[in-house]
Design an enzyme around this catalytic site. Structure first.
Site, mmCIF file in Angstrom:
data_model
loop_
_atom_site.group_PDB
_atom_site.id
_atom_site.type_symbol
_atom_site.label_atom_id
_atom_site.label_comp_id
_atom_site.label_asym_id
_atom_site.label_seq_id
_atom_site.Cartn_x
_atom_site.Cartn_y
_atom_site.Cartn_z
ATOM 1 N N SER A 1 0.883 -1.190 -0.206
ATOM 2 C CA SER A 1 0.123 -0.013 0.045
ATOM 3 C C SER A 1 0.903 1.248 0.084
ATOM 4 O O SER A 1 0.228 2.450 -0.410
ATOM 5 C CB SER A 1 -0.926 0.214 0.977
ATOM 6 O OG SER A 1 -0.315 -0.159 2.458
ATOM 7 N N HIS B 1 -0.567 4.938 7.239
ATOM 8 C CA HIS B 1 -0.141 5.491 6.059
ATOM 9 C C HIS B 1 0.075 6.873 6.122
ATOM 10 O O HIS B 1 -0.803 7.745 6.718
ATOM 11 C CB HIS B 1 -1.031 5.206 4.647
ATOM 12 C CG HIS B 1 -1.490 3.949 4.640
ATOM 13 N ND1 HIS B 1 -2.708 3.142 5.036
ATOM 14 C CD2 HIS B 1 -0.599 3.031 4.086
ATOM 15 C CE1 HIS B 1 -2.732 1.949 4.740
ATOM 16 N NE2 HIS B 1 -1.356 1.768 3.837
ATOM 17 N N ASP C 1 -3.785 7.648 8.210
ATOM 18 C CA ASP C 1 -4.471 6.752 8.813
ATOM 19 C C ASP C 1 -3.698 6.170 10.120
ATOM 20 O O ASP C 1 -2.402 6.539 10.242
ATOM 21 C CB ASP C 1 -5.392 5.735 8.221
ATOM 22 C CG ASP C 1 -4.396 5.043 7.305
ATOM 23 O OD1 ASP C 1 -3.238 5.031 7.274
ATOM 24 O OD2 ASP C 1 -5.018 4.504 6.284
#
Ligand SMILES: *[C@@H]1O[C@H](CO)[C@@H](O)[C@H](O)[C@H]1NC(C)=O
Ligand SMILES: *[C@@H]1O[C@H](CO)[C@@H](O)[C@H](O)[C@H]1NC(C)=O
Ligand SMILES: *[C@@H]1O[C@H](CO)[C@@H](O)[C@H](O)[C@H]1NC(C)=O
Ligand SMILES: *[C@@H]1O[C@H](CO)[C@@H](O)[C@H](O)[C@H]1NC(C)=O
Ligand SMILES: *[C@@H]1O[C@H](CO)[C@@H](O)[C@H](O)[C@H]1NC(C)=O
Length: 358
Positions: free
Chosen positions: A50, A335, A332
């Site tokens: 991610s 990230h 978050d």
């Protein structure tokens, strides 16, 4: 009556041409040690998770396709695990190419395969994790398949570089499925060995230069700092990260030796994160902004049962959002924000290694 515009337009063209020449010259000088043509890499291939994914993960499953992800860029959720741009976008910017398209969208965006391709899937590791998305070996198979299908030629790959992102999903998965902390060092060894196998495969496919990210300080992610009121990192986790990064540096040294080349390098995201975290204390604000509390994220679930992008059955938000994502390093629990990534990318440690190796 038309002489003036003509004169102006040729002047303008000359100006553009000079700019172009200056640009070319700069590249020839900078690129002389890596490329005989001196034009630098033309394609970027991306593998990993991610921290690099720009839209491969599935819409139905991933939070990255839900609000408030993507609100800064592109302005709506589009598969990036951030409010905006992620590492891949900044690396593509460095190479002066467009962000490579996500593998999943290669048919829809076929006009852009010439900039390379992004095979990274959020949640994945070198081994299988809890998400049902392709692990890194499978991502490399996808590139192999595209070579077999002549979407890319091995020759064209010689003008390409690769970014390999490894942000720790193997370790989260290990902690979730195996509580044995004693077994951790051995598991780190097997992760790094698999990374080495993967890097070698990417190199064998023809890619010229390959950057692999060092592991960021996992103990400083909000999911860990939350237990310390976002004031402090988990030192136990950061010690494990140190071991991973030491082994990774050794693995990259071995690969360069084995291939008699300088094809591989570590992109030191670890020290880049730290240099951003430490900026507040050092009182510097020139390179990148100072984040008031770097360990506290912008988007948080209203309680431990919820995360960023959670809504209840009536569609009521179960998260809170900071007023200005630019003021936060983390988006978050895991990230960085776009501004966080920009700061990381702008650190001297990252800039210097990109200049030295690419
Ligand atoms: C990666 O996934 C493929 C396909 O599911 C599987 O066959 C392979 O064993 C996995 N590789 C690793 C290193 O876990
Ligand atoms: C690509 O072709 C090679 C050689 O024919 C074959 O060994 C390999 O399995 C193919 N890979 C994929 C992913 O199709
Ligand atoms: C869990 O850790 C133990 C001790 O290191 C190891 O023997 C075992 O294979 C691990 N299990 C899994 C599923 O990783
Ligand atoms: C630090 O992280 C380790 C490994 O995840 C965990 O077992 C430990 O409880 C954490 N320590 C604190 C104080 O949160
Ligand atoms: C390694 O590369 C250097 C420079 O290209 C060359 O002089 C040397 O012979 C190579 N060594 C081996 C073992 O291939």
């Amino acid at each position: 009556m038309d002489s003036t515009p003509n004169f102006l337009s040729s002047l303008f063209r000359f100006f553009l041409f000079s700019l172009f020449l200056a640009h070319l010259q700069q590249h020839v000088v900078e690129g002389s040690r890596v490329s005989p043509i001196g034009l630098g890499p033309k394609m970027l291939f991306v593998f990993g998770d991610s921290y690099a994914d720009t839209g491969n993960n599935r819409k139905a499953l991933a939070s990255s396709w839900k609000l408030p992800y993507g609100i800064t860029f592109p302005g709506k959720p589009a598969g990036r695990f951030s409010d905006g741009r992620v590492l891949t976008d900044y690396i593509a910017g460095y190479l002066r190419i467009k962000t490579p398209i996500p593998y999943r969208w290669r048919k829809e965006l076929s006009g852009r395969v010439k900039y390379g391709m992004n095979f990274a899937y959020g949640g994945t590791g070198v081994f299988d994790t809890l998400v049902a998305e392709p692990n890194m070996s499978s991502q490399i198979d996808f590139l192999q398949q595209l070579l077999n299908d002549s979407v890319y030629s091995k020759r064209a790959l010689k003008t390409s570089v690769a970014l390999v992102s490894l942000a720790g999903n193997d370790y989260s998965n290990y902690l979730a499925t195996n509580a044995s902390v004693a077994g951790f060092p051995a598991f780190i060894g097997s992760v790094v060995n698999q990374v080495k196998v993967n890097l070698k495969r990417i190199h064998n496919s023809g890619v010229r230069k390959i950057a692999v990210t060092a592991l960021q300080p996992l103990g400083c992610l909000p999911r860990s700092t939350v237990l310390f009121a976002f004031e402090q990192c988990n030192g136990t986790e950061n010690a494990l990260v140190d071991l991973h990064n030491q082994l990774l540096v050794e693995a990259v040294k071995d690969l360069n030796k084995e291939t008699n080349s300088s094809s591989f390098f570590v992109l030191d995201v670890y020290n880049a994160f730290w240099s951003v975290f430490n900026q507040k204390e050092a009182g510097q604000g020139s390179v990148s902004p100072t984040f008031e509390n770097p360990f506290k994220p912008c988007c948080v679930g209203v309680s431990a049962a919820f995360s960023c992008a959670s809504v209840d059955e009536n569609g009521v938000k179960k998260y809170t959002l900071c007023s200005n994502p630019k003021s936060k390093f983390f988006w978050d629990t895991v990230h960085p924000t776009q501004e966080g990534w920009r700061a990381v990318y702008s650190t001297p440690v990252l800039q210097n290694s990109l200049k030295l190796f690419w």
